[in-house]
Each structure stands twice: as structure tokens, then as C-alpha cells.
Scaffold this active site. Structure first.
Site, PDB file in Angstrom:
ATOM      1  N   THR A  11     -17.893 -33.248   6.646  1.00 31.22           N
ATOM      2  CA  THR A  11     -16.626 -32.671   7.116  1.00 31.22           C
ATOM      3  C   THR A  11     -16.472 -32.908   8.621  1.00 31.22           C
ATOM      4  O   THR A  11     -17.412 -32.676   9.377  1.00 31.22           O
ATOM      5  CB  THR A  11     -16.606 -31.142   6.857  1.00 31.22           C
ATOM      6  OG1 THR A  11     -16.841 -30.899   5.475  1.00 31.22           O
ATOM      7  CG2 THR A  11     -15.269 -30.523   7.278  1.00 31.22           C
ATOM      8  N   HIS A  46     -23.125 -32.806   9.278  1.00 33.31           N
ATOM      9  CA  HIS A  46     -24.087 -32.747   8.159  1.00 33.31           C
ATOM     10  C   HIS A  46     -23.403 -33.162   6.864  1.00 33.31           C
ATOM     11  O   HIS A  46     -22.164 -33.212   6.801  1.00 33.31           O
ATOM     12  CB  HIS A  46     -24.583 -31.307   8.000  1.00 33.31           C
ATOM     13  CG  HIS A  46     -23.495 -30.406   7.482  1.00 33.31           C
ATOM     14  ND1 HIS A  46     -22.531 -29.860   8.323  1.00 33.31           N
ATOM     15  CD2 HIS A  46     -23.156 -30.028   6.215  1.00 33.31           C
ATOM     16  CE1 HIS A  46     -21.677 -29.169   7.602  1.00 33.31           C
ATOM     17  NE2 HIS A  46     -22.019 -29.264   6.312  1.00 33.31           N
ATOM     18  N   THR A  85     -23.586 -31.653   3.017  1.00 32.57           N
ATOM     19  CA  THR A  85     -24.135 -30.636   2.114  1.00 32.57           C
ATOM     20  C   THR A  85     -24.627 -31.326   0.847  1.00 32.57           C
ATOM     21  O   THR A  85     -23.854 -32.015   0.176  1.00 32.57           O
ATOM     22  CB  THR A  85     -23.064 -29.582   1.747  1.00 32.57           C
ATOM     23  OG1 THR A  85     -22.673 -28.902   2.932  1.00 32.57           O
ATOM     24  CG2 THR A  85     -23.606 -28.572   0.741  1.00 32.57           C
ATOM     25  N   HIS A 123     -20.008 -35.635   1.349  1.00 36.02           N
ATOM     26  CA  HIS A 123     -19.148 -35.948   2.493  1.00 36.02           C
ATOM     27  C   HIS A 123     -19.667 -35.254   3.737  1.00 36.02           C
ATOM     28  O   HIS A 123     -20.476 -34.332   3.657  1.00 36.02           O
ATOM     29  CB  HIS A 123     -17.714 -35.470   2.214  1.00 36.02           C
ATOM     30  CG  HIS A 123     -17.610 -33.974   2.204  1.00 36.02           C
ATOM     31  ND1 HIS A 123     -17.849 -33.223   1.080  1.00 36.02           N
ATOM     32  CD2 HIS A 123     -17.370 -33.081   3.197  1.00 36.02           C
ATOM     33  CE1 HIS A 123     -17.739 -31.949   1.365  1.00 36.02           C
ATOM     34  NE2 HIS A 123     -17.448 -31.824   2.658  1.00 36.02           N
TER      35      HIS A 123
HETATM   36  O1  ACK Z   1     -20.255 -28.787   3.100  1.00 37.68           O
HETATM   37  P1  ACK Z   1     -19.115 -28.654   3.995  1.00 37.68           P
HETATM   38  O2  ACK Z   1     -19.128 -29.267   5.333  1.00 37.68           O
HETATM   39  O3  ACK Z   1     -18.698 -27.108   4.129  1.00 37.68           O
HETATM   40  O4  ACK Z   1     -17.827 -29.121   3.239  1.00 37.68           O
HETATM   41  C1  ACK Z   1     -17.119 -28.055   2.680  1.00 37.68           C
HETATM   42  C2  ACK Z   1     -15.632 -28.272   2.804  1.00 37.68           C
HETATM   43  O5  ACK Z   1     -15.246 -27.606   4.005  1.00 37.68           O
HETATM   44  C3  ACK Z   1     -14.803 -27.719   1.654  1.00 37.68           C
HETATM   45  O6  ACK Z   1     -15.267 -26.484   1.260  1.00 37.68           O
HETATM   46  C4  ACK Z   1     -16.352 -26.987   4.609  1.00 37.68           C
HETATM   47  N1  ACK Z   1     -15.906 -25.687   5.110  1.00 37.68           N
HETATM   48  C5  ACK Z   1     -15.460 -24.627   4.399  1.00 37.68           C
HETATM   49  N2  ACK Z   1     -15.095 -23.641   5.224  1.00 37.68           N
HETATM   50  C6  ACK Z   1     -15.304 -24.064   6.493  1.00 37.68           C
HETATM   51  C7  ACK Z   1     -15.123 -23.498   7.797  1.00 37.68           C
HETATM   52  N3  ACK Z   1     -14.639 -22.270   7.941  1.00 37.68           N
HETATM   53  N4  ACK Z   1     -15.481 -24.244   8.863  1.00 37.68           N
HETATM   54  C8  ACK Z   1     -15.970 -25.474   8.726  1.00 37.68           C
HETATM   55  N5  ACK Z   1     -16.156 -26.079   7.533  1.00 37.68           N
HETATM   56  C9  ACK Z   1     -15.837 -25.383   6.425  1.00 37.68           C
HETATM   57  C10 ACK Z   1     -17.414 -26.875   3.561  1.00 37.68           C
END
Ligand code: ACK
Length: 218
Positions: free
Chosen positions: A71, A153, A155, A69
Site C-alpha cells: 500500500t 511492507h 502483508t 501488494h
Molecule cells: O496490508 P495493508 O498495507 O493494510 O493493505 C491493506 C489495505 O489498506 C486494504 O485494507 C491497508 N490499510 C487499511 N487501513 C489503513 C490505514 N488506516 N492506514 C494505512 N493503511 C491501511 C491495509
């Protein structure tokens, strides 16, 4: 009330459709498989494996934790700054459940994460929160000149003990560095090295990935 407390998700984002998950996952695996055999990569192997080792299997090095995904807003069930405002945004409500076409323009690898850079369209940027690239949010010095949406991005994997939030930070860090040295023309595009184990492959042909705008509760 309990209902109010639990009514916001962990995060909002675009979730790749399942056939696309397979396609992107395979492309990433092929890239990692090739990268760790390149002489240029082996020259900098200590960034990943420590001085003594001569090889690293990148496919084993990274693990995938979540469905693929991109985010948009990390809400942390409402505890994150701006979470409620984001959920109330009319564009967010209107777009919820719609399928978008994401453009993946680069793949990047660091000793911590592997990810795909997503280049958002104007329409998609309407779903992108304003503060995501701010230094106060990111915790590393980020040049003010990075455009909104730079952090977007997917992950693709994390090293043992690394949280997925690191992937976007690694991407932002690469984007603040001077353009890396071009080390190799690969089938997928040109590979650049940015020092300290940071690699980025700009894709010759962006990968078009269908993804549903939705949220994840966990
Ligand atoms: O890979 P990502 O974008 O990085 O997707 C996961 C998702 O939320 C669930 O863990 C993102 N994530 C976790 N903590 C944060 C944060 N503090 N700020 C922005 N994205 C986050 C994580």
C-alpha cells in the site's frame, strides 16, 4: 455526486505480478515452516500459543486475505486525510499502470501479522505520502528518526481477527526497538528476536518483486 464519492479507491499501491505472488508466497511459507521448528522459537512459544501449548503451526496460524501488494496511500474512497491530494499528484498520475521493481529486504512475524519489509528507492519514495510514519497517524510512539518509507511492507498474512493495517504498525514497532538478539543463521539470512513474539529475518539476498502501481476499489 455519487460519481465523485466513488471515484477514489480504497487504496493505491504496488500489486505484485501473479508469478511474483507465487514466488513471494512460497518463500514466506517456507520461512514460517522453518521458524516454528526452531528451538529458539519454541522457547518463546507462549507468545503465540499460550502457556500450555508446546507447538504452533504458523502456516495455519496466519490467513491471507488480499492479493499481495504494498500500500502507498490508504484513501478509504476519499474519506482518508490527503486522499484527494494524493490522487491528483502528477507523479501518481504519471506512474499509474507502470511496473516497478520492489526490493523485499526482510520478513517479519509477530503474534498478529506476518509481512515483508519493502526498501523503497528514491523514485518509489516519490509515490510515498509524507505522513505515513507520523505518530498521530500510527497511534504508537514512533521515534521521529524513522526515515520516510519505513512503513513500506507487504502483508503476507494475519492472525484470526486481525486487520491487515496492523502489519505496517508491527513493522514500525520493530524498527523503533533496539536491534534484536541474533538467534539463528538461516538459509535466507539472519534471524533476530525482538521480544513479545516479534521476529525479523534480514534477507541475505533481497527478493526482487515486479509490481504494478495501481489502485484497489474492492
Ligand atoms: O496490508 P495493508 O498495507 O493494510 O493493505 C491493506 C489495505 O489498506 C486494504 O485494507 C491497508 N490499510 C487499511 N487501513 C489503513 C490505514 N488506516 N492506514 C494505512 N493503511 C491501511 C491495509
Amino acid at each position: 455526486s455519487l460519481l465523485e464519492e466513488t471515484s477514489l479507491p480504497l487504496y493505491f499501491g504496488w500489486f505484485l505480478l501473479s508469478s511474483v505472488q507465487v514466488k513471494v508466497g512460497c518463500t514466506a511459507m517456507d520461512f514460517l515452516k522453518t521458524l516454528d521448528t526452531l528451538e529458539a522459537f519454541k522457547k518463546h512459544i507462549a507468545d503465540f500459543a499460550g502457556q500450555a501449548e508446546k507447538e504452533v503451526d504458523l502456516e495455519q496460524y496466519f490467513e491471507t486475505k488480499e492479493t499481495l501488494h504494498c500500500t502507498t496511500k490508504f484513501c478509504n474512497y476519499g474519506k482518508a486525510d490527503g486522499a484527494k491530494e494524493y490522487a491528483k499528484n502528477p507523479v501518481v498520475k504519471k506512474s499509474y499502470g507502470s511496473v516497478f521493481s520492489l526490493s523485499l529486504t526482510a520478513l517479519f512475524v509477530t503474534p498478529r501479522t506476518v509481512g515483508a519489509r519493502v526498501s523503497l528507492t528514491e523514485e518509489q519514495l516519490q509515490l510515498w505520502p509524507a505522513d505515513t510514519e507520523k505518530e498521530s497517524e500510527v497511534g504508537i510512539p514512533v521515534s521521529a528518526s524513522l526515515p520516510v518509507g519505513s512503513r513500506a511492507h507487504i502483508t503476507l498474512g494475519c492472525a484470526a481477527g486481525v486487520e491487515p493495517v496492523q502489519t505496517g504498525l508491527d513493522l514500525l514497532q520493530i524498527l523503533t526497538l533496539p536491534e534484536g538478539e541474533a538467534v539463528e543463521e538461516m538459509e535466507l539470512g539472519s534471524l533476530r528476536y525482538y521480544g513479545e513474539g516479534r521476529w525479523m529475518l534480514s534477507l541475505r539476498e533481497p527478493i526482487c518483486a515486479a509490481a504494478c502501481f495501481s489502485s484497489f476499489y474492492g
